[in-house]
Design an enzyme around this catalytic site. Structure first.
Site, PDB file in Angstrom:
ATOM      1  N   GLU A   2      -3.146  -6.594   5.538  1.00 29.03           N
ATOM      2  CA  GLU A   2      -2.131  -7.783   5.647  1.00 29.03           C
ATOM      3  C   GLU A   2      -2.617  -8.773   6.518  1.00 29.03           C
ATOM      4  O   GLU A   2      -3.371  -8.550   7.519  1.00 29.03           O
ATOM      5  CB  GLU A   2      -0.608  -7.149   6.563  1.00 29.03           C
ATOM      6  CG  GLU A   2      -0.055  -6.093   5.534  1.00 29.03           C
ATOM      7  CD  GLU A   2       1.299  -5.693   6.328  1.00 29.03           C
ATOM      8  OE1 GLU A   2       1.690  -6.245   7.334  1.00 29.03           O
ATOM      9  OE2 GLU A   2       1.712  -4.668   5.614  1.00 29.03           O
TER      10      GLU A   2
ATOM     11  N   GLU B  17       4.239 -10.866  -1.108  1.00 32.64           N
ATOM     12  CA  GLU B  17       5.538 -10.257  -1.144  1.00 32.64           C
ATOM     13  C   GLU B  17       6.480 -11.267  -0.416  1.00 32.64           C
ATOM     14  O   GLU B  17       6.134 -11.885   0.760  1.00 32.64           O
ATOM     15  CB  GLU B  17       5.470  -8.901   0.085  1.00 32.64           C
ATOM     16  CG  GLU B  17       6.696  -8.524   0.456  1.00 32.64           C
ATOM     17  CD  GLU B  17       6.652  -6.972   1.272  1.00 32.64           C
ATOM     18  OE1 GLU B  17       5.305  -6.526   1.579  1.00 32.64           O
ATOM     19  OE2 GLU B  17       7.613  -6.411   1.687  1.00 32.64           O
TER      20      GLU B  17
END
Ligand code: KIV
Length: 267
Positions: A118, A185
Site C-alpha cells: 500500500e 480502493e
C-alpha cells in the site's frame, strides 16, 4: 497434470483486450479450491485476514509469518488463479533492503507469484528494487487500510481536486516504478476511470466503480458471512451467514434430541 498459473502478462493482456479481471481474497485451501472451481482469475491472500479470520479491528496486527502460513494453504488449494500475497504493515515501510527480503520470503515460502503493498510515490524506490530483484509488485492506492489511523477511519479518498490529482500522480509513479497492476480502493468512480485511462497496467477496483480493468472483493464479504457488514460498495452474492447459522442450529438441535447420529450415519 499441473495447471499453469495465470501470469502478470496474461492479466495485462486481458486488460488491453477489455476483458475484465476477477479477483477475490482467500485464506485457506478449501476456499481456494472452490474459488478456482468458480473461475476466479486472481486470488489475493490479503491482510484483511487480520479482520475476517483473526477478529482484529484493523489489518495492522498481521505478521509476515501469518500471511505466509495462509499463502501456503491457498497455494496448495488451487493451481490456476494468479496468486498475490499482501505485505503486512511494517514489513516494507522501513529500509528498502529489509522490504526486498520480506517480499522475497513471501514469494519463496508462501508460493505466491507477486506481492502487494500500500502507498504512493514514496514507495517507488522500494518497488523499483523489488521488481529489479524479480518480484512482481501490485500497488494499492486510495483507502489503504494499513493507514486507517492516518486517514482518520475507513473513509472514501480522492474526493477533493487536490486529493484526486495526487492519487493520479501516485498511480503514474507506481506504474513508472514497475508495478504490474494497482488496486484502487474506496475512491469516486470518475477518479478510478481517469486513473484507469491514464495507466497501461491493469487497475483492480474495490469500492471504485465500474471503470477499472478488474474488481476485487473480500471473499467473506461477497459470500455474506457477516450480516452486519453492509457498505455501499459491497454486493453480497450469497447469505452464508444465514446458511451457516441454520445448519449449525439444526445440527446442535439434533444432537441434543438424539436424532443425530441415527442408524443411517452409524457403522
Ligand atoms: O487485504 C485485502 O483483502 C485487500 C483487498 C481488500 C484489496 O487489500
Amino acid at each position: 497434470m499441473k495447471k499453469k498459473r495465470i501470469s502478470t502478462r496474461q492479466l495485462r493482456k486481458w486488460a488491453e483486450d477489455g476483458r475484465k479481471i476477477s479477483m477475490v481474497t482467500c485464506y485457506d485451501a478449501t476456499f481456494a479450491r472452490l474459488v478456482e472451481e468458480a473461475g476466479a482469475d486472481a486470488v489475493l491472500i490479503g491482510d484483511s485476514l487480520g479482520m475476517v479470520i483473526q477478529g482484529h479491528e484493523t489489518t495492522l496486527p498481521v505478521t509476515l509469518d501469518e500471511i505466509i502460513y495462509h499463502c501456503r494453504a491457498v497455494a496448495r488449494g488451487c493451481r490456476r488463479p494468479h496468486l498475490v500475497g499482501d505485505l503486512p504493515f511494517g514489513t516494507y515501510q522501513g529500509n528498502v533492503d529489509a522490504a526486498v527480503m520480506n517480499a522475497a520470503r513471501l514469494m519463496k515460502e508462501g508460493g505466491v507469484q507477486a506481492v502487494k503493498l500500500e502507498g504512493g510515490a514514496h514507495c517507488a524506490p522500494t518497488i523499483e528494487r523489488m521488481t529489479t530483484a524479480g518480484i512482481p509488485v501490485m500497488g494499492h492506492l486510495g483507502l489503504t487500510p494499513q493507514s486507517v489511523h492516518q486517514l482518520g477511519g475507513y473513509r472514501i479518498q480522492g474526493r477533493t481536486v487536490d486529493a484526486a490529482e495526487k492519487l493520479l500522480a501516485d498511480a503514474c509513479a507506481l506504474e513508472a516504478a514497475g508495478c504490474y497492476a494497482v488496486v484502487l480502493e474506496g475512491i469516486p468512480a470518475p477518479l478510478a476511470e481517469r486513473v484507469s485511462a491514464a495507466l497501461a497496467i491493469p487497475t483492480i477496483g474495490i469500492g471504485a466503480g465500474p471503470h477499472c480493468d478488474g474488481q476485487v472483493l473480500v471473499l467473506y464479504d461477497l459470500l455474506g458471512l457477516d450480516g452486519a457488514f453492509n457498505p455501499k460498495f459491497l454486493k453480497k452474492y450469497a447469505d452464508l451467514n444465514r446458511v451457516v447459522v441454520d445448519a449449525v442450529r439444526a445440527y446442535a438441535e439434533e444432537v441434543k434430541t438424539g436424532a443425530f447420529p441415527d442408524d443411517a450415519h452409524s457403522h
